[in-house]
Design an enzyme around this catalytic site. Structure first.
Site, mmCIF file in Angstrom:
data_model
loop_
_atom_site.group_PDB
_atom_site.id
_atom_site.type_symbol
_atom_site.label_atom_id
_atom_site.label_comp_id
_atom_site.label_asym_id
_atom_site.label_seq_id
_atom_site.Cartn_x
_atom_site.Cartn_y
_atom_site.Cartn_z
ATOM 1 N N ASP A 225 -30.666 -17.048 22.724
ATOM 2 C CA ASP A 225 -31.387 -16.146 21.827
ATOM 3 C C ASP A 225 -32.020 -16.901 20.661
ATOM 4 O O ASP A 225 -31.757 -18.085 20.450
ATOM 5 C CB ASP A 225 -30.450 -15.040 21.310
ATOM 6 C CG ASP A 225 -29.065 -15.559 20.906
ATOM 7 O OD1 ASP A 225 -28.927 -16.773 20.689
ATOM 8 O OD2 ASP A 225 -28.137 -14.746 20.806
ATOM 9 N N HIS B 176 -20.705 -7.834 21.405
ATOM 10 C CA HIS B 176 -22.013 -8.280 21.899
ATOM 11 C C HIS B 176 -21.940 -9.670 22.514
ATOM 12 O O HIS B 176 -21.087 -10.482 22.152
ATOM 13 C CB HIS B 176 -23.106 -8.162 20.824
ATOM 14 C CG HIS B 176 -23.126 -9.195 19.750
ATOM 15 N ND1 HIS B 176 -23.107 -8.879 18.415
ATOM 16 C CD2 HIS B 176 -23.190 -10.549 19.779
ATOM 17 C CE1 HIS B 176 -23.162 -9.979 17.685
ATOM 18 N NE2 HIS B 176 -23.211 -11.016 18.499
ATOM 19 N N GLU C 25 -26.599 -5.978 21.824
ATOM 20 C CA GLU C 25 -25.748 -5.138 20.993
ATOM 21 C C GLU C 25 -25.255 -3.934 21.796
ATOM 22 O O GLU C 25 -25.857 -3.582 22.818
ATOM 23 C CB GLU C 25 -26.563 -4.629 19.793
ATOM 24 C CG GLU C 25 -27.084 -5.738 18.875
ATOM 25 C CD GLU C 25 -26.021 -6.269 17.901
ATOM 26 O OE1 GLU C 25 -24.825 -6.258 18.244
ATOM 27 O OE2 GLU C 25 -26.414 -6.704 16.806
ATOM 28 N N ASN D 48 -18.433 -6.877 17.664
ATOM 29 C CA ASN D 48 -18.628 -5.558 18.279
ATOM 30 C C ASN D 48 -18.776 -5.655 19.798
ATOM 31 O O ASN D 48 -19.246 -4.727 20.436
ATOM 32 C CB ASN D 48 -19.853 -4.862 17.659
ATOM 33 C CG ASN D 48 -21.132 -5.674 17.852
ATOM 34 O OD1 ASN D 48 -21.121 -6.730 18.497
ATOM 35 N ND2 ASN D 48 -22.233 -5.186 17.305
HETATM 36 C C1 GLP Z 1 -24.408 -14.478 17.170
HETATM 37 C C2 GLP Z 1 -25.001 -15.039 18.450
HETATM 38 C C3 GLP Z 1 -24.038 -14.889 19.602
HETATM 39 C C4 GLP Z 1 -22.672 -15.410 19.217
HETATM 40 C C5 GLP Z 1 -22.143 -14.604 18.068
HETATM 41 C C6 GLP Z 1 -20.746 -15.018 17.644
HETATM 42 O O1 GLP Z 1 -24.543 -13.110 17.066
HETATM 43 N N1 GLP Z 1 -26.223 -14.428 18.789
HETATM 44 O O2 GLP Z 1 -24.537 -15.577 20.729
HETATM 45 O O3 GLP Z 1 -21.807 -15.311 20.306
HETATM 46 O O4 GLP Z 1 -23.052 -14.801 16.984
HETATM 47 O O5 GLP Z 1 -20.830 -16.035 16.701
HETATM 48 P P1 GLP Z 1 -19.597 -16.787 16.097
HETATM 49 O O6 GLP Z 1 -19.120 -17.693 17.181
HETATM 50 O O7 GLP Z 1 -20.149 -17.544 14.920
HETATM 51 O O8 GLP Z 1 -18.587 -15.764 15.724
#
Ligand code: GLP
Length: 242
Positions: A67, A138, A143, A136
């Site tokens: 992304d 995702h 989402e 959440n």
């Molecule tokens: C963002 C990214 C996700 C990732 C998530 C969790 O939202 N788009 O791909 O999995 O963060 O991030 P973290 O590992 O910093 O908790």
């Protein structure tokens, strides 16, 4: 779905990196799916270590990131392109021309999403996909919603994701409100998937993903249907698992 519980974050990183290192060694022309976020960092650290030891060669590797934020230039310190350059690409011998992201600065997000999806297909899909998990439920930036999105698309970020990611920006107001993300279908078409997750704050999301109903309200629950998924969690993220 294989769930592996590790004692700490370092072990989570080592265990996931071992799978990526093995993939690169087994097939030096692999297509890897990569993720951003703090959970991915220990994995990249161990991948870099293996590369420095001469175990892995990235000259023929292609990568697709999950992304990118809409509106951020690749040179912006919070863009996912920048994150990947700093935390992985600059430290391995990958050709950055073979590292792909959705273009968050594209004028037409519908067209850009289709182009990105097509470039994944043109390279015969992803061999091994790394995922983190949102609080959440995702995955990538898919989402919670009413139906699983198939392909790469533009998404409005939820308030909880904006708040969770605000720690990387000066303030929550600076977090982009939209992103381009691979769809659930894009992710599910990967031949194998590894998710890394740590910390108590994600324990409920982990339990919903592994033991809950398969529903787009918890996008990661779809992974129950993938034949080659390994969830690597530390003890606190795994503490509500049955
Ligand atoms: C963002 C990214 C996700 C990732 C998530 C969790 O939202 N788009 O791909 O999995 O963060 O991030 P973290 O590992 O910093 O908790």
């Amino acid at each position: 779905m294989v769930v592996k519980v590790c004692t700490n974050i370092e072990e989570v990183g080592k265990s996931a990196a071992a799978m990526f290192n093995a993939q690169v060694i087994k097939n030096p022309l692999s297509v890897l799916g990569l993720a951003t976020g703090s959970s991915a960092l220990p994995v990249y650290e161990e991948m870099i270590n293996a590369h420095k030891l001469g175990l892995t060669d990235y000259a023929g590797i292609t990568t697709f990131n999950l992304d990118e934020y809409c509106g951020l230039e690749p040179t912006h310190a919070q863009s996912y392109r920048y994150f990947m350059n700093e935390n992985l690409f600059k430290q391995i011998n990958i050709d950055t021309a073979n590292t792909f992201f959705p273009d968050g600065t594209a004028k037409d997000f519908v067209q850009e999403s289709a182009r990105y999806e097509q470039s994944v297909s043109d390279r015969m899909g992803i061999d091994l996909q790394l995922l983190g998990l949102g609080h959440n439920g995702h995955i990538a930036f898919n989402e919670p919603c009413d139906a699983f999105p198939n392909a790469t698309h533009c998404v409005q970020l939820t308030e909880s994701t904006i708040q969770a990611n605000a720690r990387f920006f000066d303030s929550a107001d600076d977090v982009p409100k939209a992103a381009l993300t691979m769809g659930i279908g894009t992710i599910m078409r990967a031949r194998a998937i590894v998710m890394v997750v740590f910390g108590e704050a994600k324990a409920e999301a982990v339990a919903a993903m592994v033991n809950g109903a398969i529903t787009p309200k918890c996008p990661a629950s779809i992974l129950q249907l993938h034949p080659e998924v390994t969830i690597i969690a530390d003890e606190s993220a795994a503490k509500l698992l049955k």
